[in-house]
Design a protein around this motif. Structure first.
Motif, PDB file in Angstrom:
ATOM      1  N   ARG A  20       0.221  -1.506   0.220  1.00 49.88           N
ATOM      2  CA  ARG A  20       0.046   0.286  -0.011  1.00 49.88           C
ATOM      3  C   ARG A  20       0.825   1.406   0.259  1.00 49.88           C
ATOM      4  O   ARG A  20       0.241   2.151  -0.563  1.00 49.88           O
ATOM      5  CB  ARG A  20      -0.819  -0.382   1.593  1.00 49.88           C
ATOM      6  N   ILE A  21       2.007   1.330   1.012  1.00 52.77           N
ATOM      7  CA  ILE A  21       3.052   2.458   0.861  1.00 52.77           C
ATOM      8  C   ILE A  21       3.270   2.650  -0.709  1.00 52.77           C
ATOM      9  O   ILE A  21       3.016   3.632  -1.571  1.00 52.77           O
ATOM     10  CB  ILE A  21       3.920   1.751   1.867  1.00 52.77           C
ATOM     11  N   VAL A  22       4.015   1.543  -1.661  1.00 58.21           N
ATOM     12  CA  VAL A  22       3.923   1.720  -2.430  1.00 58.21           C
ATOM     13  C   VAL A  22       3.436   2.597  -3.686  1.00 58.21           C
ATOM     14  O   VAL A  22       3.312   2.801  -4.396  1.00 58.21           O
ATOM     15  CB  VAL A  22       5.411   0.378  -3.269  1.00 58.21           C
ATOM     16  N   VAL A  23       1.934   2.195  -3.385  1.00 50.29           N
ATOM     17  CA  VAL A  23       1.035   2.352  -4.218  1.00 50.29           C
ATOM     18  C   VAL A  23       1.010   3.878  -3.778  1.00 50.29           C
ATOM     19  O   VAL A  23       0.296   4.854  -5.096  1.00 50.29           O
ATOM     20  CB  VAL A  23      -0.460   1.647  -4.251  1.00 50.29           C
ATOM     21  N   ARG A  24       0.541   4.192  -2.567  1.00 54.43           N
ATOM     22  CA  ARG A  24       0.368   5.274  -2.157  1.00 54.43           C
ATOM     23  C   ARG A  24       1.374   6.312  -2.783  1.00 54.43           C
ATOM     24  O   ARG A  24       1.190   8.158  -3.130  1.00 54.43           O
ATOM     25  CB  ARG A  24       0.162   5.729  -0.577  1.00 54.43           C
ATOM     26  N   LYS A  25       2.473   6.071  -2.772  1.00 54.46           N
ATOM     27  CA  LYS A  25       4.090   7.424  -3.077  1.00 54.46           C
ATOM     28  C   LYS A  25       3.668   7.167  -4.929  1.00 54.46           C
ATOM     29  O   LYS A  25       4.064   7.991  -5.013  1.00 54.46           O
ATOM     30  CB  LYS A  25       4.850   5.959  -2.568  1.00 54.46           C
ATOM     31  N   ALA A  26       3.492   6.302  -5.223  1.00 56.75           N
ATOM     32  CA  ALA A  26       2.794   6.444  -6.635  1.00 56.75           C
ATOM     33  C   ALA A  26       1.884   6.869  -7.501  1.00 56.75           C
ATOM     34  O   ALA A  26       2.164   8.022  -8.053  1.00 56.75           O
ATOM     35  CB  ALA A  26       3.041   5.096  -7.199  1.00 56.75           C
ATOM     36  N   GLN A  27       1.040   6.801  -6.613  1.00 62.03           N
ATOM     37  CA  GLN A  27       0.081   8.091  -6.549  1.00 62.03           C
ATOM     38  C   GLN A  27       0.416   9.288  -6.427  1.00 62.03           C
ATOM     39  O   GLN A  27      -0.575  10.323  -6.972  1.00 62.03           O
ATOM     40  CB  GLN A  27      -1.365   7.584  -5.488  1.00 62.03           C
ATOM     41  N   ILE A  28       0.861   9.906  -4.926  1.00 60.58           N
ATOM     42  CA  ILE A  28       1.076  11.083  -4.793  1.00 60.58           C
ATOM     43  C   ILE A  28       2.494  11.598  -5.537  1.00 60.58           C
ATOM     44  O   ILE A  28       1.938  12.583  -6.103  1.00 60.58           O
ATOM     45  CB  ILE A  28       2.246  11.378  -3.400  1.00 60.58           C
ATOM     46  N   LEU A  29       3.321  10.683  -6.584  1.00 59.77           N
ATOM     47  CA  LEU A  29       3.983  11.303  -7.867  1.00 59.77           C
ATOM     48  C   LEU A  29       3.565  11.404  -8.746  1.00 59.77           C
ATOM     49  O   LEU A  29       4.486  12.494  -9.281  1.00 59.77           O
ATOM     50  CB  LEU A  29       5.200   9.794  -7.465  1.00 59.77           C
ATOM     51  N   ASP A  30       2.169  10.782  -9.287  1.00 55.47           N
ATOM     52  CA  ASP A  30       2.361  11.536 -10.029  1.00 55.47           C
ATOM     53  C   ASP A  30       1.013  12.084 -10.282  1.00 55.47           C
ATOM     54  O   ASP A  30       1.348  12.896 -11.291  1.00 55.47           O
ATOM     55  CB  ASP A  30       1.488  10.610 -10.153  1.00 55.47           C
ATOM     56  N   ALA A  31       0.899  12.564  -9.630  1.00 56.52           N
ATOM     57  CA  ALA A  31       0.397  14.028  -8.747  1.00 56.52           C
ATOM     58  C   ALA A  31       1.468  15.314  -8.704  1.00 56.52           C
ATOM     59  O   ALA A  31       1.256  16.100  -9.791  1.00 56.52           O
ATOM     60  CB  ALA A  31      -1.075  14.128  -7.576  1.00 56.52           C
ATOM     61  N   ALA A  32       2.199  14.718  -8.143  1.00 54.16           N
ATOM     62  CA  ALA A  32       2.899  15.855  -8.503  1.00 54.16           C
ATOM     63  C   ALA A  32       3.952  16.354  -9.367  1.00 54.16           C
ATOM     64  O   ALA A  32       4.199  17.145 -10.892  1.00 54.16           O
ATOM     65  CB  ALA A  32       4.383  15.528  -7.417  1.00 54.16           C
ATOM     66  N   ALA A  33       3.862  14.281 -10.352  1.00 54.46           N
ATOM     67  CA  ALA A  33       4.572  15.372 -11.875  1.00 54.46           C
ATOM     68  C   ALA A  33       3.311  15.896 -12.580  1.00 54.46           C
ATOM     69  O   ALA A  33       4.010  16.557 -13.620  1.00 54.46           O
ATOM     70  CB  ALA A  33       4.759  13.784 -12.575  1.00 54.46           C
ATOM     71  N   THR A  34       2.583  15.774 -12.665  1.00 56.55           N
ATOM     72  CA  THR A  34       1.292  16.102 -13.312  1.00 56.55           C
ATOM     73  C   THR A  34       1.443  17.875 -12.775  1.00 56.55           C
ATOM     74  O   THR A  34       1.184  19.107 -13.857  1.00 56.55           O
ATOM     75  CB  THR A  34       0.143  16.093 -13.198  1.00 56.55           C
ATOM     76  N   ILE A  35       1.452  18.393 -12.068  1.00 55.46           N
ATOM     77  CA  ILE A  35       1.504  19.798 -11.348  1.00 55.46           C
ATOM     78  C   ILE A  35       2.427  20.292 -11.628  1.00 55.46           C
ATOM     79  O   ILE A  35       2.622  21.511 -12.133  1.00 55.46           O
ATOM     80  CB  ILE A  35       1.014  19.557 -10.115  1.00 55.46           C
ATOM     81  N   PHE A  36       4.236  19.440 -10.999  1.00 57.48           N
ATOM     82  CA  PHE A  36       5.143  20.109 -11.295  1.00 57.48           C
ATOM     83  C   PHE A  36       4.935  20.335 -12.174  1.00 57.48           C
ATOM     84  O   PHE A  36       5.845  21.459 -13.146  1.00 57.48           O
ATOM     85  CB  PHE A  36       6.192  19.504 -11.252  1.00 57.48           C
ATOM     86  N   SER A  37       4.751  19.503 -14.115  1.00 59.25           N
ATOM     87  CA  SER A  37       4.936  19.532 -15.025  1.00 59.25           C
ATOM     88  C   SER A  37       4.084  20.865 -15.890  1.00 59.25           C
ATOM     89  O   SER A  37       4.068  21.938 -16.644  1.00 59.25           O
ATOM     90  CB  SER A  37       4.544  18.627 -15.877  1.00 59.25           C
ATOM     91  N   GLU A  38       2.972  21.363 -14.878  1.00 50.47           N
ATOM     92  CA  GLU A  38       2.522  22.092 -15.138  1.00 50.47           C
ATOM     93  C   GLU A  38       2.720  23.668 -15.021  1.00 50.47           C
ATOM     94  O   GLU A  38       2.486  24.499 -15.648  1.00 50.47           O
ATOM     95  CB  GLU A  38       0.300  22.511 -14.825  1.00 50.47           C
ATOM     96  N   LYS A  39       2.998  23.445 -13.814  1.00 50.79           N
ATOM     97  CA  LYS A  39       3.622  25.066 -13.055  1.00 50.79           C
ATOM     98  C   LYS A  39       4.839  25.358 -12.843  1.00 50.79           C
ATOM     99  O   LYS A  39       5.255  26.206 -12.136  1.00 50.79           O
ATOM    100  CB  LYS A  39       2.996  24.673 -11.762  1.00 50.79           C
ATOM    101  N   GLY A  40       6.077  23.895 -12.854  1.00 49.11           N
ATOM    102  CA  GLY A  40       6.910  24.279 -12.903  1.00 49.11           C
ATOM    103  C   GLY A  40       6.869  23.959 -10.591  1.00 49.11           C
ATOM    104  O   GLY A  40       6.230  23.981 -10.486  1.00 49.11           O
TER     105      GLY A  40
END
Lengths: 215, 215, 215, 215
Positions: C13-33
């Motif tokens: 579950r930890i691995v899944v959660r981390k991936a879920q958060i990193l995915d979101a981070a990737a999206t937002i970082f890509s949009e906004k820096g």
DNA sequence: GATGAATGAGCGTTCATTCAT
DNA sequence: TATGAATGAACGCTCATTCAT
């Protein structure tokens, strides 16, 4: 001010400059309020540089005080100059004048706001204009009452009622957007308001079988 | 307000927090004015951090609007709740209330000043409170006049005279330093003022012929 | 990652959660820096609360590092996995993959920017991915040159030219708004680019004598 | 820039001041990135107060745009000024210049990053510099191809390959820490890169039949 | 573990005031 | 005197991080 032209050319120029700057300040203060007005805007409106303002006034605050002082002086002058005829005429004239001024110089809410918050403005405006007015009116009320021309109401409260009425009306004016008073001439308004007040001061107390203050 | 407790604990806390912050804002605004009040001071007075303010209000300006809105709502509520008895009682009660409030919350000059300068405040305060009041009073005046209880004066001006009178008096209060009105109870003041106005609306028009102070 | 499923449900579950958060981070970082992205937005995109992010990552910076690490791992994995066929095929495949990734995850300019400024990102991205790639390619170039398949150019520069070319092209992609490359498939682009490079490495040195367009 | 001295002393000072501030901004932006750079730091580096920055630029963002504009102007100027000799010389000269600049002003990753995220920077940098360059090069490629000096490759892709190559190389430079390219002069690098590209555009297409590393 | 309200340091920006010209 | 560029303190506001629930 006009009666006392400063002797030298230099002094005359100083007075003119100060007036020019105060005029600009009045305009900008009225538009933006004291805090939101910037010295840059005032300088631009006065067509001088920012530095020049500080050659004539010590600070932005001093501009406000100068303005208050100027208007206080004018007001006092007017009061002293106004011929003391019968009550009605005097009051109508005073109110008319007041309303006309409010229409031109929308500075009343500004002055009240600043007077409430800043002791210097308070001194120049409340203590030097409002207080004497209160005292004068109160004394006058006393005279009228003693002479029987008015009911034996509390003269202090009567005086303050009149002043408050005049001030409150002026504020409604200043707030604007009210055709009911904007489309009526200052003289007519003054007549109506003065009529209500003076009539209210005569006649019998509103009883009162109902309980009121008076019985 | 107490009758309508929000259901959840969370909602209740939000309401409480907002009130706590608005209270602090009211205090600081009243002391310093809107512009000179800082969010740091307000936060300190509310015993929260600056950031917390922004969890509940979008901007410093919103604090002011929230305050105006709150007081406007209260005022409207009071007007609607106030029992419509005879004119004298109603007026006395309204003025009494007004004077009491002014003593507690010295925000009137602030509101007027800001309303004059800021459209949002104008909308919340002038348009939503003052205007309806004018309309209501004007209609009421009309009724009284038609019923013969009052002279056929211009009802619009009559209504504005009363409002102006009440507002002006409240301002004198707020300016303070006037024993003549501070040592009199709100009820007594209200009675006296209301007496003058109502009496002024009755009786005959004051003609210009009668002389005033000289007699 | 798939080959090594963590044993316990909890770890999974930890691995899944981390991936879920990193995915979101990737999206937002890509949009906004990185700097303009807020943890609040990332939390919202990941559908968790802000606090939860901090249960899995020590800081916002760690999100970036986690992301860089993940992508670095993937890249290394791919490089290791990619079958070493003939040069043309290998290169085409690598470039095709690169271009496809750029189309999906627009993070290259972000990574380069952050790598230039932040040592940790530099370590994870430049030292762990770019450097080995340079070394590997340089060695490969050396082999090709020694075998006579390529001209005796400086293998270090040749390797960097290829990497730069690939990276630069990827950036042009990421900048977008260029139909000339957007309407061509990644494979075709990769073929064309790879063709130019490989051909450039063969053949004879271009001598300065030949004139250019004028002929 | 020296050839066009503004007439008045005042205008000259303004130009100098702006340049002084932009220089400082370039330094700090390059060190910290746009977001992490503070106006305080920039002011300190420019040896002026924070306020002074705002006498010359409307916002921190405008500093970035001013910088981008300046460099875009320079770049365009150079392109226009560069003598069009034979292909090899022209390319070598352009690349040499590019590499030299990158060594001095490490702003490329910053510009790309910001261009990707901020439309204004995009406009000033991508649309005004990169796009014209693409168009120019593409047209040039077309000429070379039609004249038989190059293979009939897709000129759009060829142009972008060259630009990408140059940009990618510049980024490798900017990332630093690579003796293999840092210890080589810009001119040598430019020669090598240009050689590979031009050679790659000539000769025959690399067919898939030839095997690669194995031979 | 998950939450999201609370925190407060630190940012970009403004503007009254000064002073060299 | 008049100027307006330079100053820098102080402001409103944001947001990564913490922690009681």
């Amino acid at each position: 001010m006009a009666e006392n032209q400063p002797a030298t050319r230099r002094e005359r120029r100083i007075v003119v400059r100060k007036a020019q700057i105060l005029d600009a300040a009045a305009t900008i203060f009225s538009e933006k309020g004291f805090e939101r007005a910037t010295t840059r805007e005032i300088a631009a409106a006065a067509d001088v540089s920012e530095g020049t303002i500080y050659n004539y006034f010590g600070s932005k605050r001093d501009l406000l005080l100068g303005l208050v002082q100027t208007i206080a002086d004018e007001t006092i002058q007017e009061l002293n100059d106004s011929p003391l005829g019968n009550v009605e005429d005097t009051m109508r004239r005073a109110l008319t004048h007041r309303f006309q001024q409010t229409r031109e110089r929308r500075l009343l809410t500004l002055f009240l706001h600043e007077a409430r918050l800043h002791p210097d403005v308070y001194r120049h405006y409340v203590q030097e204009v409002l207080e004497p007015l209160k005292q004068g009116l109160e004394a006058y009320m006393r005279v009228l009452i003693e002479s029987g021309a008015m009911r034996p109401l509390n003269p202090a409260i009567a005086a303050r009622t009149l002043i408050g009425m005049s001030m409150g009306f002026a504020i409604l004016f200043e707030l604007g957007n009210d055709p009911a008073i904007e489309e009526v001439s200052s003289a007519e308004l003054a007549a109506a308001v003065s009529d209500i007040f003076l009539n209210g001061m005569r006649g019998e107390a509103v009883s009162g079988q109902r309980d009121g203050g008076a019985r």
